[in-house]
Write a protein that holds these residues in place. Structure first.
Motif, PDB file in Angstrom:
ATOM      1  N   THR A   1     -15.585  34.917-114.481  1.00 31.50           N
ATOM      2  CA  THR A   1     -14.894  36.153-114.837  1.00 31.50           C
ATOM      3  C   THR A   1     -14.263  36.762-113.589  1.00 31.50           C
ATOM      4  N   PRO A   2     -12.987  37.127-113.653  1.00 30.41           N
ATOM      5  CA  PRO A   2     -12.340  37.725-112.463  1.00 30.41           C
ATOM      6  C   PRO A   2     -13.055  39.009-112.025  1.00 30.41           C
ATOM      7  N   ASP A   3     -12.986  39.239-110.731  1.00 31.47           N
ATOM      8  CA  ASP A   3     -13.559  40.449-110.111  1.00 31.47           C
ATOM      9  C   ASP A   3     -15.062  40.527-110.332  1.00 31.47           C
ATOM     10  N   SER A   4     -15.704  39.379-110.434  1.00 33.83           N
ATOM     11  CA  SER A   4     -17.166  39.370-110.535  1.00 33.83           C
ATOM     12  C   SER A   4     -17.723  38.720-109.276  1.00 33.83           C
TER      13      SER A   4
ATOM     14  N   ASN B   1     -19.335  39.784-117.488  1.00 32.65           N
ATOM     15  CA  ASN B   1     -19.139  38.773-116.450  1.00 32.65           C
ATOM     16  C   ASN B   1     -19.994  37.552-116.765  1.00 32.65           C
ATOM     17  N   TYR B   2     -19.379  36.384-116.679  1.00 37.77           N
ATOM     18  CA  TYR B   2     -20.127  35.166-116.954  1.00 37.77           C
ATOM     19  C   TYR B   2     -19.495  33.997-116.228  1.00 37.77           C
ATOM     20  N   TRP B   3     -20.272  32.932-116.157  1.00 38.01           N
ATOM     21  CA  TRP B   3     -19.862  31.647-115.546  1.00 38.01           C
ATOM     22  C   TRP B   3     -19.883  30.598-116.649  1.00 38.01           C
TER      23      TRP B   3
ATOM     24  N   SER C   1     -11.759  32.950-108.025  1.00 39.29           N
ATOM     25  CA  SER C   1     -11.159  33.788-109.069  1.00 39.29           C
ATOM     26  C   SER C   1     -10.049  33.089-109.827  1.00 39.29           C
ATOM     27  N   ARG C   2      -9.891  31.799-109.587  1.00 34.02           N
ATOM     28  CA  ARG C   2      -8.820  31.101-110.308  1.00 34.02           C
ATOM     29  C   ARG C   2      -9.196  30.956-111.766  1.00 34.02           C
TER      30      ARG C   2
END
Length: 1849
Positions: A124-127, A848-850, A24-25
């Protein structure tokens, strides 16, 4: 793949999989943290420690396992060396003390943590997306066009940059290791330490870092910061490895020298304003560097100046050589630099200039194309060029090379050369460190890494290609549907096949054109997955078949098999431009191809790819997608670049029928749907802004409601009022709201980048440009034939916001097999992955994505992205030539070794014929071929029709010819006229009109050619003729062979058109400067004191109006007038004294000074110094050039211009004379023509026996009228045409003769036939008149048949005699004209010969001057430097001298001021003594009061100045000076009180003593100040005197250097040869009566100058006797003046004694009369009295005004009181009336009975209202009373009246 921190034995996992807790960084958070930490640490460690160090030292658990031991020890050492205070947020004394220690050294054992530095993917945080979703497996690409992108770490390991990765490649095992970029924005350049123990990675991004890694541990060792703005272009270590040089890329190009181990920049400067390619240290001198780049090369030196170490750069001057980009260069040991050039020659640089240009024999270039690298190895120079050759050159030949002629070229030949291969472009080379071997690795810009043996021996190995890659951007990529194979293509004309599971390249195939699209044929068409279809840039589509050659039948002699090979199966050309898209339909029956030629072609796959037809599109096609099985219809989605999207139905495959009758493949009846995208981004942004404001408003309302509730809970009703007031303020603040963003639609549509189907008739699309940042969901409108596609505008019905893609749109999109993952390739080379729901093509959730940057961020746009057939791998191809393979995260990790299976060859493949390939890019496409076939067929039919018509016309012509022949055979009276055969005259007229029309048409067709040739002619004239002032004219004599030619003059040269100012001309001579300076100093000294004490004129104010004066004004004016008269009296006396002093000063000034010199004598001495003395020859060694005789290039250019101007004017005058002679010849010929005509008329009457020969008329030669050389007419053109026709049939020698004759004949015809010829209209009219007369004579005689009478015979005899005389006279006249003209010509020819002699002499002189000018130009630069130094020193000396003069002037002024103050002090004492009178018993007491020391407060102290200590010191010094100045009475111990006047002492005298004491103290303080100023001026004068002496020494040194340089220049000028033509009698130097053979030691001197020198000797002797006589007379005069002076001094002394005696007799002592006369009233006291009087009058006036105001306020108070009283009476009346009404009301109520016992509700309400009214009136009464009470008091505050609630409402 292996990373530096990977410790797993399998090597399959990346470091990302080990940091699961850090998923989550956020990069943004880490970036901000880095910036904050950097800011803190910059303050504490002077940019030596970064955030990475801090985190590494603070977080012990974040280190890798293999770094634990070393990191702990290095951390301890580092913490000991710098102290723990470096990591504190605030700086204390301990931090300041440790800062010095940090600057000294960083521990050698200190390392950074790689995991803290490296860039990580963004999730994306919290994903639930894992951080290691994609893991880099292998890289197949190589950025071969990146500078220095091949570095050698050891004999087995090389490294190069691939996008955001640094790849370390093992040459033996082919294993790759990866280091990721720390910035995530790419890597700029890499470099290796000379010891191979460290290497640098210079990154890209905002303020990128240079990270230095240790090898082989790959641990980050040092980080260098703030070296450039955006990217680094090159880095290089010095030979010892202690320093690192870096140069930045655009826009700053900063050159920085680093002490890299201490992370400190040593030097920094801007390298150049354009691109810099390279920077290197000189291996033999580490203080020298070289940079090169776009159009420049620059030489740098680290110089130690008085301000510290500096980088001094010298830009290379190309001079005559063309400016070139320099890629490769090499520093020679002696400081020279050898560089390459764009055209392939080598340039040898010395001292910033090109010494020589090296080329091969015959002026051939050393390389064909740029030289990219030059290396010095083992005494040999090695060059590598873009032509693929490596050449070895002799170092000694290059080092000693020098130009031998004016071309600046030197021919040399290489010792050896090696051609690596065809189509090779060598970009850089590195030598492998094998001892005894000369093995090199080479970077090939065509996409390869070569291993080269440069030993050039018998056992030399051939060049070996170690690795082969794509060159340039990779255009397309395709993945096999059955195995782990992929195919790529690029514009380098190659197609490559890779096994990405085994990580090996399998095969590649080359064509003549570059590939632009590629697709793997689906299994429905080729079950084995062996076919690939490729589209090329020339419109050709090829189908290739992949096979394993090991399965083929083995033949004898077959070479070694490869793992895979490609076979051409089918080729077709459906398009005329590059193919951009290829797609098979879902059934595999139809192939669709799209191109930039705006067409989509369909092929029948099952019928051997037979063309079906094509449709036209409104724009270039960029993508084709067929609908899937879920769609009810089989349709093709066509994306065009210009915003159009089409949906075409699947074409119907017709049965086997012949279609030769069809003229085109175009399908007109296709029902295509069209969607024309219209920009809606501005509308979306507007809606988003409205929604944001709405939410913000709701949030504010919610906060307001909570605030209201809190206030109500706390304050009750008061809280409600306060909340309302706050609400009103907030409403006022919210009134000014920004307007909503406007609606904007781009003028040019944005390009469509990619898209895909989302459902039947619906699709998603991604656009670039303005519309980027969103994915748009669109739907096709119904098909409408009547609508115009180009005019329609459609908008999407939905959209998805894509984060951070405003300037980085999605370039390409692909899905996994299950369509649960969407992979996006971004424009900046990053990969973005979205996790979708199953078959969720509506993209309901894209939050949400990478995201991870992998390719180069500047030019690494992802062109293609695809997954493997089983979704285990992801492959990307970018424009940076890189291909990356990733493994996709899976819960079931693969353990088995995967390998792709190459399809086996088909049976009989080796026997199949290879189809004929299409190599010609201009070959017809299948559509153009069909149209060409139809066109040829049509043309053939037309030709057949034309042939039949021609046969019919030929038969009709024959028949008509027979009719004409029959008509000729008839008698004349029966013959028909030729016009009778015309059937209709209109037909011929029409034919003539058609002919004229065709002529006009031909003229229009040839207009371009005509204009082209006219422009060419104009350019030739501008180049060769416009520069001519006059062409050469040759005038021929008439009766002789003499001729005279004029000068062919060009326009005046540049030297005669301008005058260039030189450096030395800007400064006057030293002698003149000293004269001016001396006169100026004397004038300034004369002015000192002249205007010191002159009173200034008072300024009279005008324009004041007259007003009656009051008594107070009259009193003030009387006092002022009284004081003014007293002061005026004193001023007049003072002015009179000053005038007398000024007269004395002027009288003294008129006296000559001791060093006075007569200006005439000075001028005579100066002339004698210049023109007299011992003059040496210019060749003498001790010859000094006078300043006025010094010459420079500018003066020489001016002299050269004067010579050119004089020569030009004389030649121009001669040309005018020759032109006049030519005009004379023309006039003579005209007159001869007239005379010859008259002679012919006369001879026509005379008998033939009496005729004399008629003189021949002279002709004008063509070279006499060169201006008519290009004149022509129709006859001339016709003659020229006939001559050309004749020349075709004659031999070549005859061609020249006839051609010249034709030219001459044409010219003569031109001259005789035009109005502008030599025969004027007057001569023609005269000749015509004489001809008419001569023609009339025979006509008259023709009719006379009778015999003549005697009278007639007599007349005829007389006429005959007359005609014979006239004949002889005309002949003599013609002869006289010819002889006279020839005589004029010979005279002018003689003058021209003299001028030719003078011209030749001037040419020789011109040559000498030009040689001198060239020599002076060579000396000019250094001379200007020396002259500029002399000028600067001279200017500095003048400035210092001016300051000295000003200081002297100020000193003199201050001395005069001191004398004035001393005089005032004396006058003060004298005045006080006069006021005391004689025998005053209080004289001693009053004198003590006057002379008492009083410590006074300084004015600056009273004003609160900051310099209190200094002033106290000054006051103490002044006190001490006052103590010393006091007389004996002040030193007594007697104590007295000066504040009380003794009894019987005159109070006026006591007060006068106090006043005069204050005045005395003021004077003494002023004296002290003036003396201090004089001391400071003396100190300043001493400093300036020392400085002027130092400057004078430097100036003398500079002048001596300049003089020595002038002498050297004169010696060089003396060596030039000067040609002087002399006659033998002019040579007087003879030896033994003969002229010596060597005249080099002789002197050329004119006789006139020699005679002048001899006469000058006698003149000087006579002048000497005159000067001696004058000297004797002046000595006698001087003695007489001295006697007179002595007598006058004696008389003055006697007069002074008489004056002193008179003063003693009158006053009793000698007094100062000036002080007595200037004694006046106390000005200060009088001014204070007048000021006091004015102030009293002003106060009285002001008091009167305030009294009037008080009376006014009292009157207002009285009026208010009356008004309030009236209101009280009124209220009383109302109360009485109310009481009456109440009583009446009670009576009425009682009368009505007991029906109503209680009060009614209305009465209650009325009573309450009346009660409230009474209370209110009572309150107002109280308020009025209080207000009255306040108004009665002085200064009371008046409050506004109280309003009732009704009034408020």
């Amino acid at each position: 793949m292996k990373e530096p921190d990977d410790q797993d034995t399998d090597g399959g996992k990346s470091d990302g999989s080990k940091s699961g807790g850090k998923q989550s960084r956020k990069p943004s958070q880490s970036a901000s943290t880095t910036k904050e930490d950097d800011k803190v640490l910059e303050d504490t460690t002077d940019k030596t420690i970064t955030e990475g160090e801090e985190s590494y030292l603070e977080d012990d658990g974040s280190c890798g396992e293999h770094l634990e031991g070393s990191s702990s020890s290095s951390q301890d050492d580092y913490m000991e060396s710098i102290g723990e205070s470096q990591y504190m947020e605030t700086r204390g004394p301990a931090a300041e003390e440790s800062e010095e220690e940090v600057k000294k050294k960083i521990s050698d054992n200190f390392f950074y943590d790689y995991m803290e530095l490296v860039s990580m993917p963004f999730v994306t945080p919290d994903s639930n997306i894992p951080l290691d979703l994609l893991t880099l497996v292998h890289s197949f690409g190589y950025d071969c066009r990146k500078r220095a992108n091949l570095q050698l770490l050891d004999n087995n390991t090389v490294m190069y940059v691939a996008g955001n990765q640094l790849i370390l490649l093992n040459l033996k095992t082919k294993e790759q290791m990866y280091l990721r970029s720390s910035s995530g924005r790419g890597i700029g350049v890499i470099g290796v330490h000379p010891d191979k123990t460290y290497f640098t990675v210079a990154e890209k991004g905002v303020s990128p870092n240079i990270i230095i890694y240790e090898y082989p541990s790959l641990r980050p060792y040092r980080i260098l910061r703030d070296g450039t703005n955006l990217a680094y272009a090159y880095v290089d270590f010095n030979n010892s490895g202690t320093l690192l040089a870096s140069v930045g890329d655009n826009p700053d190009h900063t050159l920085t020298i680093w002490n890299w181990k201490e992370e400190q920049p040593i030097l920094r400067t801007k390298a150049f304003s354009q691109d810099v390619f390279k920077v290197t240290f000189n291996p033999d001198n580490e203080e020298q560097l070289t940079t090169s780049g776009s159009g420049h090369i620059k030489f740098w030196e680290m110089a130690l100046t008085f301000t510290g170490l500096k980088l001094q750069g010298s830009l290379g001057r190309f001079g005559k050589t063309a400016t070139t980009d320099i890629e490769g260069y090499m520093e020679l040991p002696d400081g020279k630099v050898l560089s390459g050039s764009e055209w392939g020659n080598m340039l040898l640089w010395e001292a910033g200039f090109i010494k020589v240009e090296l080329c091969r024999a015959g002026h051939k270039c050393c390389h064909r194309g740029p030289i990219n690298q030059i290396v010095l190895d083992e005494g040999e120079v090695i060059t590598g060029g873009s032509d693929g050759y490596i050449r070895i050159w002799d170092f000694e030949t290059i080092d000693t090379a020098d130009s031998v002629d004016d071309t600046g070229l030197l021919e040399i030949e290489p010792m050896n050369e090696l051609q690596v291969d065809k189509n090779v472009q060598l970009f850089s080379m590195i030598k492998m460190s094998d001892t005894g071997n000369n093995i090199w690795l080479a970077q090939d810009a065509s996409g390869a890494i070569w291993k080269l043996d440069l030993s050039f021996s018998n056992i030399t190995q051939d060049p070996e290609c170690l690795f082969s890659f794509h060159s340039g951007a990779i255009e397309a990529l395709a993945v096999s549907p059955v195995t782990y194979l992929m195919a790529t293509t690029a514009l380098d004309c190659s197609i490559r096949i890779y096994d990405f599971a085994s990580r090996i390249p399998l095969a590649h195939m080359k064509f003549k054109q570059g590939g632009t699209a590629i697709t793997w044929v689906p299994r429905l068409v080729s079950y084995t997955g062996a076919q690939i279809i490729v589209g090329f840039e020339d419109g050709v589509v090829r189908i290739l078949e992949l096979y394993d050659p090991k399965g083929l039948t083995i033949f004898a002699g077959r070479k070694k098999f490869l793992d895979a090979d490609l076979h051409l199966k089918y080729v077709v050309k459906p398009h005329t431009a590059q193919v951009t898209a290829l797609a098979y339909d879902r059934d595999g029956e139809i192939l669709a191809t799209g191109s930039k030629d705006k067409t989509v072609f369909f092929f029948d796959v099952e019928n051997n790819y037979k063309p079906i037809g094509y449709i036209s599109t409104p724009g270039p096609v960029c993508q084709l997608i067929w609908s899937t099985i879920i769609h009810p219809e089989n349709t093709l989605l066509i994306f065009c670049e210009n915003g159009y999207v089409l949906e075409a139905p699947c074409p119907i495959i017709k049965e086997e029928v012949e279609d030769h009758h069809v003229a085109s493949y175009e399908m007109q009846d296709m029902r295509t749907k069209c969607f024309h995208f219209s920009s809606v981004k501005s509308k979306i942004l507007r809606l988003m802004e409205i929604e944001r404001r709405k939410k913000q408003k709701e949030l504010k309302e919610k906060e307001k409601e909570e605030r209201r509730k809190q206030l109500e809970a706390v304050m009750g009703e008061d809280g409600e009022e306060e909340f309302q007031s706050e609400g009103e303020e907030e409403e006022e603040e919210e009134e000014e709201e920004k307007p909503l963003p406007g609606i904007f639609i781009p003028s040019t549509p944005c390009h469509i980048l990619c898209g895909f189907y989302s459902g039947p008739g619906k699709f998603w699309v991604s656009l670039g440009g303005y519309d980027s940042g969103f994915l748009y969901h669109c739907e096709f409108p119904p098909h409408d034939k009547s609508s115009d596609i180009m005019e329609k505008k459609d908008e999407p019905f939905d959209f998805r916001f894509v984060e951070n893609t405003e300037h980085n749109p999605i370039q390409t999109i692909t899905f996994s097999f299950n369509q649960d993952i969407m992979f996006c390739g971004m424009q900046d080379g990053a990969i973005r992955v979205y996790i979708l729901s199953n078959n969720d093509l509506s993209l309901t959730n894209m939050e949400n994505y990478w995201h991870f940057s992998i390719h180069d961020n500047n030019y690494g746009c992802i062109k293609s992205i695809s997954t493997s057939f089983d979704d285990r791998f992801l492959v990307t191809a970018g424009a940076d030539s890189n291909i990356f393979v990733f493994s996709i995260f899976s819960e079931f990790e693969l353990r088995e070794l995967l390998k792709a299976k190459v399809p086996s060859p088909r049976l009989g493949m080796e026997t199949e014929p290879i189809p004929e390939d299409i190599d010609d890019p201009k070959a017809y496409s299948i559509e153009n071929a069909r149209r060409k076939r139809e066109h040829d067929k049509l043309m053939k039919e037309v030709e057949e029709i034309k042939t039949r018509k021609r046969e019919q016309l030929r038969a009709l012509r024959n028949q008509f010819q027979k009719l004409l022949e029959m008509n000729e055979e008839l008698p004349k009276h029966m013959q028909l006229k030729r016009t009778d055969f015309d059937i209709d005259s209109k037909i011929r007229a029409e034919m003539n009109r058609n002919t004229v029309k065709k002529i006009h048409q031909v003229e229009k067709e040839l207009a371009w050619e005509r204009e082209k040739h006219q422009l060419g002619l104009m350019k030739l004239q501008r180049r060769f003729r416009d520069s001519l002032q006059s062409d050469a004219i040759v005038v021929h004599a008439i009766q002789s062979e003499h001729k005279l030619s004029s000068y062919r003059l060009v326009k005046p040269s540049k030297y005669s058109r301008f005058k260039r100012a030189s450096q030395s001309e800007t400064v006057a001579s030293k002698l003149e400067r000293f004269d001016k300076e001396g006169s100026r100093i004397k004038d300034s000294l004369k002015d000192i004191g002249g205007h010191m004490n002159v009173p200034e004129d008072s300024i009279i104010e005008k324009g004041k109006q007259f007003r009656p004066k009051t008594l107070s004004q009259i009193m003030v004016e009387n006092e002022i007038e009284k004081t003014r008269k007293l002061m005026l009296k004193a001023e007049r006396a003072q002015i009179k004294i000053q005038q007398r002093k000024q007269e004395w000063e002027e009288l003294y000034k008129s006296r000559p000074a001791e060093d006075y010199e007569d200006p005439k004598d000075v001028q005579a001495i100066k002339e004698a110094q210049v023109y007299m003395g011992d003059f040496n020859l210019k060749t003498a060694p001790d010859y000094k050039i006078p300043e006025h005789m010094r010459i420079n290039a500018a003066k020489k250019e001016e002299e050269l211009g004067q010579l050119d101007s004089m020569t030009y004017s004389k030649k121009m005058h001669m040309n005018k004379c020759i032109l006049s002679l030519r005009d004379l010849k023309v006039a003579v010929i005209e007159e001869i023509q007239c005379l010859v005509q008259e002679l012919k008329n006369i001879q026509s009457v005379l008998h033939i026996s009496k005729h004399i020969p008629i003189p021949q008329i002279p002709q004008i030669h063509p070279d006499e009228v060169p201006e008519k050389r290009f004149d022509y007419d129709e006859k001339t053109l016709q003659a020229f045409k006939q001559q050309l026709m004749k020349n075709k049939d004659e031999k070549p020698p005859q061609v020249e003769q006839t051609g010249s004759a034709a030219q001459g004949g044409g010219f003569l015809r031109l001259c005789s036939g035009k109005d502008g010829d030599l025969t004027t209209r007057d001569s023609l009219s005269r000749s015509s008149r004489t001809l008419s007369l001569s023609l009339d004579i025979p006509k008259i005689m023709e009719f006379e048949k009778a015999d003549p009478t005697d009278v007639e015979l007599e007349i005829m005899k007389r006429d005959e005699i007359k005609h014979v005389y006239m004949q002889q006279y005309l002949t003599n006249r013609i002869q006289e004209l010819m002889v006279t003209f020839d005589a004029e010509l010979r005279l002018l020819r003689h003058q021209k010969l003299k001028l030719d002699t003078q011209t030749k002499l001037s040419d020789l002189h011109h040559l000498t001057l030009f040689q001198e000018m060239l020599l002076l130009k060579n000396f000019e630069k250094q001379e200007n430097i020396l002259q500029e130094r002399v000028n600067s020193l001279d200017k500095e000396q003048q400035d210092i001298q001016r300051k000295i003069n000003e200081a002297l002037k100020d000193t003199e002024e201050k001395k005069n001021e001191i004398i004035r103050l001393q005089d005032q002090e004396k006058a003060l004492y004298a005045g006080f003594q006069t006021a005391l009178g004689e025998n005053n018993k209080f004289e001693n007491f009053l004198i003590k009061v006057l002379k008492k020391r009083v410590k006074r407060v300084k004015k600056k102290e009273a004003e609160g100045d900051a310099d209190e200590d200094e002033e106290s010191d000054e006051s103490s010094e002044e006190e001490s000076s006052l103590e010393s100045d006091e007389d004996e009475s002040g030193s007594e111990d007697e104590v007295f009180d000066d504040s009380i006047c003794p009894t019987n002492c005159d109070m006026g005298l006591f007060e006068l003593a106090l006043q005069l004491r204050e005045k005395r103290l003021d004077i003494e303080e002023a004296l002290v100040e003036e003396k201090k100023i004089i001391d400071n001026l003396k100190k300043e004068n001493d400093i300036l005197s020392k400085k002027v002496k130092h400057v004078a020494i430097n100036l003398n040194t500079a002048e001596e250097a300049l003089e020595a340089y002038q002498h050297e220049k004169q010696q060089q000028l003396n060596e030039l040869l000067v040609v002087i033509p002399l006659k033998l009698h002019q040579i007087e130097h003879v030896v033994f009566g003969e002229i010596p053979s060597d005249l080099s030691g002789t002197l050329v001197f004119s006789n006139h100058s020699l005679r002048w020198l001899q006469d000058r000797i006698a003149q000087l002797q006579e002048e000497n006797s005159k000067q001696q006589k004058l000297n004797k007379e002046f000595r006698e005069r001087r003695k007489q003046l001295i006697r007179e002076k002595r007598e006058m001094s004696k008389a003055i002394k006697e007069m002074k004694e008489t004056v002193c005696q008179l003063m003693i007799s009158k006053f009793g002592r000698v007094i100062d009369l000036e002080a007595l006369q200037t004694l006046s009233v106390n000005t200060t006291l009088e001014e204070l009295r007048i000021k006091k009087l004015r102030k009293e009058l002003l106060n009285a006036k002001e008091m009167k005004i305030w009294e009037e105001k008080i009376a006014q306020v009292r009157w207002e108070l009285m009026m208010k009181t009356k008004e309030h009283t009236r209101k009280l009476h009124q209220m009383n009346d109302l109360c009485v009336e109310k009481k009456k009404l109440d009583s009446r009301l009670n009576t009425l109520q009682n009368q009505q009975g007991n029906a109503f016992q209680g009060l009614r509700r209305a009465d209650i309400v009325a009573r309450e209202k009346v009660t409230e009214l009474i209370q209110l009136q009572a309150e107002r009464i109280m308020a009025l009373k209080s207000e009255i009470a306040v108004l009665r008091k002085k200064g009371g505050l008046i409050l506004p009246p109280i309003q009732s609630p009704q009034e408020n409402s």
